[in-house]
Design an enzyme around this catalytic site. Structure first.
Site, short mmCIF file in Angstrom:
data_model
loop_
_atom_site.label_atom_id
_atom_site.label_comp_id
_atom_site.label_asym_id
_atom_site.label_seq_id
_atom_site.Cartn_x
_atom_site.Cartn_y
_atom_site.Cartn_z
N CYS A 115 61.04 9.93 12.71
CA CYS A 115 60.38 11.22 12.84
C CYS A 115 59.62 11.39 14.15
CB CYS A 115 59.39 11.41 11.68
SG CYS A 115 58.04 10.20 11.67
N GLN A 116 59.52 10.35 14.97
CA GLN A 116 58.68 10.44 16.16
C GLN A 116 59.07 11.60 17.07
OE1 GLN A 116 60.22 7.73 15.01
NE2 GLN A 116 59.11 5.85 15.44
#
Length: 409
Positions: A115-116
């Protein structure tokens, strides 16, 4: 039912989907779900096991695997073999070349793809991530399908290869605000199995609405294999408004509306925890010693005891919120300060409690059989990457209760 777990991390989703773990009694709405409690221990309960069993888990972090195996090997003698320490890209390539990589007869695939690149706390590179599937900088300036921001496509490949009846993918809320990323991912996921999956419109769930003492919003994708659905289920899941009895998303259990339990607070989560100097729990002994850097920096606030906690992020020591601040730095926990308790950041155990990991999950580990140790800095990161166990349990129980309605078995 056989569950294949991708991007497994330290197993928050897997713990929730298998059940049988300890959590705060306040995290379970007993008016709605009395049958979820297997054992009542007063302030704590053991939730009932589900019908799901994790037969394959996968991640690239050795520390995450070490922690996962340490917890699951109590009930899974082959836990070390269940968890595969490989890049999903490499696994899919080997499977496509004919190698027997994934188990047969998988019922459900879960995965919180990285998700970064979609998080508002990061650079929001999205599909144009400059990191590879191994988390390292790309060797070229051009992102590719093997970049971190497109690893959900490889999850789609696993779905195609294993043909589960259902898959569930999870990511940060920020994904929904980044151009048309959510719609692109929904369309891409629907193409699994040569277009054989129905992906219902993804929505954002707030963990606090499900008994988690944390403000944590995550978008959840559900994909159903069309030829496994009953005719009625296919019709209802493609309706403009999905009827309640067919809706895969769990109903809220906590909040201010009638019939809901009050939100679970940090004060609730920290019940019976001793200070680091007094405890025997290695995870409660360990906390970041990073000094206060001023309110203009991230992670410099203290938690509000009578509210939900902050989103636990996958951060190193300097960005972990404070359990309490000194009066000089704006601390508001007057009774604790008057009692002589010092300024400090959240411990590893306190972060785990906010993420609803059970206390018998140990994050601080010495050298394992695979020669891997887990230090406090590692523990903070893998806890912050996880799906809260109680949120995952709500999702699992919702799906479990409707399985026969969807698939007729």
């Amino acid at each position: 039912m056989k569950l294949l777990s991708l991007f497994s991390g330290c197993g928050g989703m897997d713990i929730g989907f298998e059940g049988g773990f300890l959590c705060l009694k306040k995290s379970i709405n007993t008016q709605l779900h009395r049958d979820w409690i297997q054992e009542d221990l007063g302030e704590w309960v053991r939730v009932a096991p589900t019908k799901f069993s994790t037969v394959f888990a996968n991640d690239i972090r050795p520390d995450a695997k070490a922690a996962w195996v340490s917890y699951f090997e109590k009930n899974k003698p082959a836990a070390n073999e269940v968890y595969r320490l490989d890049s999903i890209v490499d696994l899919v390539k080997r499977a496509k070349s004919g190698e027997d990589v994934f188990p047969k007869d998988i019922d459900i695939v879960t995965g919180g793809f990285p998700c970064q690149d979609f998080s508002i706390a990061g650079k929001r590179m999205g599909f144009n991530s400059q990191k590879s599937h191994l988390g390292k900088a790309l060797e070229t300036d051009e992102p590719s399908v093997e970049s971190r921001g497109q690893l959900y496509m490889w999850m789609r490949d696993v779905v195609t290869l294993t043909a589960p009846k259902l898959f569930i993918a999870e990511n940060v809320k920020g994904l929904t605000n980044l151009e048309d990323v959510k719609q692109i991912i929904e369309k891409d996921f629907s193409m699994a199995g040569n277009g054989g999956y129905l992906v219902v419109p993804a929505i954002v769930l707030n963990a606090a609405d499900y008994g988690v003492p944390q403000s944590r919003e995550r978008v959840i994708f559900f994909g159903f294999r069309k030829n496994a659905l009953t005719a009625a289920a296919l019709e209802q899941l493609t309706a403009t408004v999905i009827p309640k009895e067919y809706n895969p998303y769990p109903e809220r259990t906590h909040g201010v509306d009638p019939g809901l339990d009050p939100i679970v607070t940090c004060s609730d989560a920290f019940i019976d925890l001793l200070e680091p100097e007094e405890t025997k729990d290695p995870a409660q002994k360990k906390y970041s010693k990073a000094k206060y850097m001023g309110s203009h920096c991230q992670g410099q606030a203290e938690v509000k005891l009578h509210s939900v906690g902050p989103t636990i992020r996958s951060e190193h020591h300097g960005n972990i919120e404070f359990r309490r601040l000194s009066k000089e730095h704006g601390g508001k926990h007057d009774e604790e300060l008057a009692a002589g308790l010092k300024e400090r950041r959240l411990t590893v155990r306190e972060c785990a409690r906010i993420q609803t990991f059970p206390d018998d999950y140990q994050f601080i580990l010495g050298k394992t059989a695979d020669n891997v140790s887990v230090a406090a800095s590692d523990a903070y990161k893998i806890i912050g990457n996880a799906v809260p166990c109680v949120l995952a349990y709500n999702i699992a129980k919702s799906i479990e209760s409707k399985w026969a309605l969807y698939f007729g078995d």
